[in-house]
Design a protein around this motif. Structure first.
Motif: not given
Length: 248
Positions: A94, A100, A149-151, A97-98
């Protein structure tokens, strides 16, 4: 069916897989279907198709991931949860941010669960709620399920390494091999920035989303743009005491 095909619409099959790039799937707003419920259902549907295709292919290669999901909005989150249900190895990228796009909604905005006559699929929660309630629910699900998840990681491309392997490239130069890729980053993407010189002292006065119209009470505000979002922002701002709004 009665008009010319839309030029920038990627041709998809019934499983939301690209007809031109085997192993590449799309879900959510990127397919041309808006609304959160559609995005969630498409994410689940595409990931089920990924899981079925990987199972048909036989032995899985431990040197690569089963699937990489690009985008952690409703489609991407629903797809990631479905991938975990099927025991697939997974990474979600992403660039912001999650959720977004949901974060960018004005404070207290009601998010409506549209009565589309469609059942909600998968494990991602959705009911009529404020944006804060919706984000809270989603973040608790992410923590509980420990989604990978990698923001803050922007994906710059996807390349074909060989017949069964796709390679995801990040803006930081990382390369990640996988069997399937799901594009779920929507159409919001990277907001266009105001294309004029802005003095350093004025950078904090230029905004690309409206979080709370009340914070602009008593000010003069220029809204640049004439689409739905611009009109919604202009109306909200004009309703504040002492605020003068100009639309360009």
């Amino acid at each position: 069916t009665d008009r010319e095909a839309i030029a920038d619409r990627i041709a998809l099959d019934a499983d939301l897989q690209s007809r031109d790039v085997p192993g590449l799937y799309l879900a959510g707003d990127l397919t041309g279907l808006p609304l959160i419920r559609n995005a969630i259902n498409q994410g689940v549907h595409a990931m089920r198709a990924c899981a079925a295709a990987i199972a048909r292919a036989g032995a899985r290669d431990p040197s690569r991931l089963d699937v990489v999901v690009i985008g952690a909005g409703p489609a991407g989150l629903a797809a990631a949860l479905e991938a975990m249900r099927h025991g697939l190895s997974l990474q979600v990228f992403e660039q912001g941010s999650v959720a977004e796009s949901v974060r960018s909604f004005p404070r207290g905005k009601l998010v409506f669960d549209q009565p589309l006559g469609l059942p909600l699929e998968g494990d991602l929660w959705l009911q009529e709620s404020t944006k804060e309630e919706l984000l809270g629910k989603w973040l608790r699900i992410i923590r509980a399920e420990q989604l990978a998840i990698r923001e803050g990681v922007r994906v710059s491309g996807v390349e074909r390494r060989d017949e069964g392997t796709l390679e995801v490239l990040t803006a930081g130069g990382e390369r990640l091999a996988c069997s399937r890729v799901l594009l779920a980053f929507g159409r919001r993407g990277s907001p266009r920035k105001l294309d004029v010189p802005i003095a350093d002292a004025m950078l904090d006065h230029v905004h690309y989303a409206l979080a709370d119209a009340r914070s602009f009470a008593g000010r003069r505000v220029l809204v640049v743009g004439l689409g739905d979002v611009a009109m919604e922002a202009a109306i909200a701002l004009a309703g504040q005491p002492g605020t003068r709004v100009i639309v360009s």
